[in-house]
Scaffold this motif. Sequence first.
Motif, PDB file in Angstrom:
ATOM      1  N   LEU A 234      18.912  50.088  42.135  1.00  0.00           N
ATOM      2  CA  LEU A 234      17.970  51.212  42.115  1.00  0.00           C
ATOM      3  C   LEU A 234      16.600  50.795  41.604  1.00  0.00           C
ATOM      4  O   LEU A 234      15.588  51.365  42.010  1.00  0.00           O
ATOM      5  CB  LEU A 234      18.505  52.343  41.237  1.00  0.00           C
ATOM      6  CG  LEU A 234      19.733  53.085  41.752  1.00  0.00           C
ATOM      7  CD1 LEU A 234      20.170  54.123  40.748  1.00  0.00           C
ATOM      8  CD2 LEU A 234      19.464  53.734  43.090  1.00  0.00           C
TER       9      LEU A 234
ATOM     10  N   ILE B 238      28.652  52.123  47.984  1.00  0.00           N
ATOM     11  CA  ILE B 238      29.169  53.467  48.280  1.00  0.00           C
ATOM     12  C   ILE B 238      28.431  54.507  47.445  1.00  0.00           C
ATOM     13  O   ILE B 238      27.993  55.539  47.941  1.00  0.00           O
ATOM     14  CB  ILE B 238      30.685  53.526  47.985  1.00  0.00           C
ATOM     15  CG1 ILE B 238      31.438  52.623  48.958  1.00  0.00           C
ATOM     16  CG2 ILE B 238      31.205  54.948  48.063  1.00  0.00           C
ATOM     17  CD1 ILE B 238      32.908  52.500  48.635  1.00  0.00           C
ATOM     18  N   LEU B 239      28.268  54.195  46.156  1.00  0.00           N
ATOM     19  CA  LEU B 239      27.638  55.158  45.245  1.00  0.00           C
ATOM     20  C   LEU B 239      26.182  55.405  45.635  1.00  0.00           C
ATOM     21  O   LEU B 239      25.718  56.554  45.663  1.00  0.00           O
ATOM     22  CB  LEU B 239      27.709  54.654  43.804  1.00  0.00           C
ATOM     23  CG  LEU B 239      29.092  54.638  43.173  1.00  0.00           C
ATOM     24  CD1 LEU B 239      29.044  53.989  41.810  1.00  0.00           C
ATOM     25  CD2 LEU B 239      29.627  56.054  43.054  1.00  0.00           C
TER      26      LEU B 239
ATOM     27  N   ALA C  39      25.752  57.486  48.587  1.00  0.00           N
ATOM     28  CA  ALA C  39      26.169  58.867  48.371  1.00  0.00           C
ATOM     29  C   ALA C  39      25.125  59.667  47.601  1.00  0.00           C
ATOM     30  O   ALA C  39      25.200  60.888  47.541  1.00  0.00           O
ATOM     31  CB  ALA C  39      27.500  58.891  47.612  1.00  0.00           C
ATOM     32  N   LEU C  40      24.139  58.973  46.997  1.00  0.00           N
ATOM     33  CA  LEU C  40      23.122  59.698  46.217  1.00  0.00           C
ATOM     34  C   LEU C  40      22.294  60.586  47.141  1.00  0.00           C
ATOM     35  O   LEU C  40      21.894  60.153  48.220  1.00  0.00           O
ATOM     36  CB  LEU C  40      22.176  58.710  45.543  1.00  0.00           C
ATOM     37  CG  LEU C  40      22.619  58.019  44.276  1.00  0.00           C
ATOM     38  CD1 LEU C  40      21.513  57.093  43.809  1.00  0.00           C
ATOM     39  CD2 LEU C  40      22.918  59.019  43.205  1.00  0.00           C
ATOM     40  N   PRO C  41      22.026  61.817  46.735  1.00  0.00           N
ATOM     41  CA  PRO C  41      21.143  62.666  47.539  1.00  0.00           C
ATOM     42  C   PRO C  41      19.720  62.104  47.527  1.00  0.00           C
ATOM     43  O   PRO C  41      19.342  61.373  46.609  1.00  0.00           O
ATOM     44  CB  PRO C  41      21.199  64.029  46.845  1.00  0.00           C
ATOM     45  CG  PRO C  41      21.674  63.739  45.477  1.00  0.00           C
ATOM     46  CD  PRO C  41      22.509  62.514  45.549  1.00  0.00           C
TER      47      PRO C  41
ATOM     48  N   ARG D  77      16.875  63.363  46.964  1.00  0.00           N
ATOM     49  CA  ARG D  77      16.024  63.754  45.846  1.00  0.00           C
ATOM     50  C   ARG D  77      16.226  62.796  44.660  1.00  0.00           C
ATOM     51  O   ARG D  77      15.279  62.429  43.963  1.00  0.00           O
ATOM     52  CB  ARG D  77      16.344  65.180  45.428  1.00  0.00           C
ATOM     53  CG  ARG D  77      15.279  65.847  44.609  1.00  0.00           C
ATOM     54  CD  ARG D  77      15.472  67.342  44.652  1.00  0.00           C
ATOM     55  NE  ARG D  77      16.731  67.719  44.040  1.00  0.00           N
ATOM     56  CZ  ARG D  77      16.866  67.948  42.731  1.00  0.00           C
ATOM     57  NH1 ARG D  77      15.832  67.843  41.945  1.00  0.00           N
ATOM     58  NH2 ARG D  77      18.029  68.283  42.225  1.00  0.00           N
TER      59      ARG D  77
ATOM     60  N   GLN E 189      13.344  59.108  42.913  1.00  0.00           N
ATOM     61  CA  GLN E 189      12.825  58.728  41.590  1.00  0.00           C
ATOM     62  C   GLN E 189      12.554  57.232  41.480  1.00  0.00           C
ATOM     63  O   GLN E 189      11.916  56.797  40.530  1.00  0.00           O
ATOM     64  CB  GLN E 189      13.861  59.056  40.508  1.00  0.00           C
ATOM     65  CG  GLN E 189      14.210  60.497  40.369  1.00  0.00           C
ATOM     66  CD  GLN E 189      15.415  60.635  39.473  1.00  0.00           C
ATOM     67  OE1 GLN E 189      15.716  59.774  38.670  1.00  0.00           O
ATOM     68  NE2 GLN E 189      16.121  61.743  39.634  1.00  0.00           N
TER      69      GLN E 189
END
Lengths: 262, 283
Positions: free
Chosen positions: B118, B241-242, B245-247, B249, B253
């Motif tokens: 991220l 996968i995670l 799956a994050l939206p 929005r 960030q």
Amino acid sequence: MTASSPRTAAGPDRPGRLNPLTLLAAAGSTAVITTAAGSWPLSLTVLAASLGLSAAGGTARRVVAAAAAILVPLSLSLVMLHGLFFPEGTTVLAEWGPGRVTAEGLGFAGRRILQLGAVVLALLVFSFSVSVPDLVAALSARGVQGRFAFVLASTLTLLPAISARARRIRQAQESRGLVVTRGLLSRVAAFRLQAVPLVLSLVEDAGTRSAALEARGLSNAGPRTSYREVPDSRLQRTARAVLVLVAAAALVLRLVQAGASA
Amino acid sequence: MSSPSLTLPSQERPAARRRRLLEILGALAIAATYVYLVLNQPSDITGGPGSASALIALSGFLAGAVLLIVAVLPTLPASTLVLIPVALVLNIVLGQFVGSTLVPFYLDAIGTVLIAVLAGPAAGAATGALSSIVWSFFNPTVLPFAAGAALIGCLAGLAARYGLFRRFYLAPVAGFVTGIIAGVVSAPVAAFVFGGTSGVATGAIVSAFRAMGDTLLAAITKQALISDPMDKAIVFTIVAILVYALPRRARQQFPFLRRHRVLAGKAPAATTEAPAQGAARDN
């Protein structure tokens, strides 16, 4: 003065209340000296002293539980590894298939377990007896960035909260019909059903928290005022300096010895 | 007359240079410690505990990890900083769970790799090192692995930066390679500081190699080469996968995701945003 909460006010009366940095220096230098010395009588003494200290401080049960969770698998692994297979060993006590139980192997494993046990217990006694808010305040006062203190404090307080949320998510998924059977695929599916909502909600929360922290000037440069007073004294400052010096001396002595013998 | 002295002199440049220097010093400390340990290994591994190698491994790797934290932590934006405690808790909760089972994996880097994907390699390295330091509050035996954890975070961030998370099948491959490097670097710590591994299942694998007459470091390195690549391949897959799956929005960030187009099918936000707004206005 608003800063002195009942705890801080009671500080000087309680002899047990030391500056967290003194505790940290004591635990850290004990760990370094025990590792540097590498003698089992010293390890045993440190082990006993740590147990005695935690019993006196009333944290014995939690310290022993945490230490057992770490040391039992480690000891099992070491005894199995060096007890059975130690090609360098010469005194064979028993032979069994490819495994040779040697005195040297068992001795090596035993000394390692004692030494690691002493280090683990000394550090755990520190972490279970220190007051986290005091530690954070003391670190910030020493010029350690507020950011490190934030990460430390936030992790320690988030840990129970996140465990509780993981439990709630599992209950919610179970009430929607999640059944975990022994099969690998079922476990993987169950893991996904619990991990995805957990991580999503945590990232979402973190976004909200970051906006709030930013609004309170987390990234601003400049000095901060702490409203928490951490007890300190000249004696403790001296003790800390002596402990750090002794640990450094032990380290250097050990390295010089090794260099001379090599 | 416009005088530049009316504004305060910028502190940015020297500070950035000093941090870059600290980063390089940290990486050098870790690399030098590893090279020293591997070159000098066979003589004193069975020379009993308290061997100089254990001390060098501990101090060199720890100093490197601390330097990296000091260099990186002040540069992180708040949105990344608040995620670090979350990542640490994920590491600890999932790592504690797997460590107690009889599987020769660790899965203790999910949070670190998540941050690295991220927010980039620097944030990943800092998270890995911090994770070991904070976790050592409950389990002091993870402290010496701080350098290895930092390396995992850094490599995961680099994998994300160069687009290995854009294709789903590339993520486990990147994890596999990361695991090989991380395993080789962490093996001397396990060998010199602990004289073995901390889990029963990993210990059994090391025993098998010792039974064939390997030295301890060789046996532990081989065990690491069996466990770590598989472990990291699983971790990278879970993180992929995670993240997918994050939206959107939540993903917005993180500028790192947009700048380097880390994820598949996500064109830079400016171009995806415009048609969406246009469509909303049309309705």
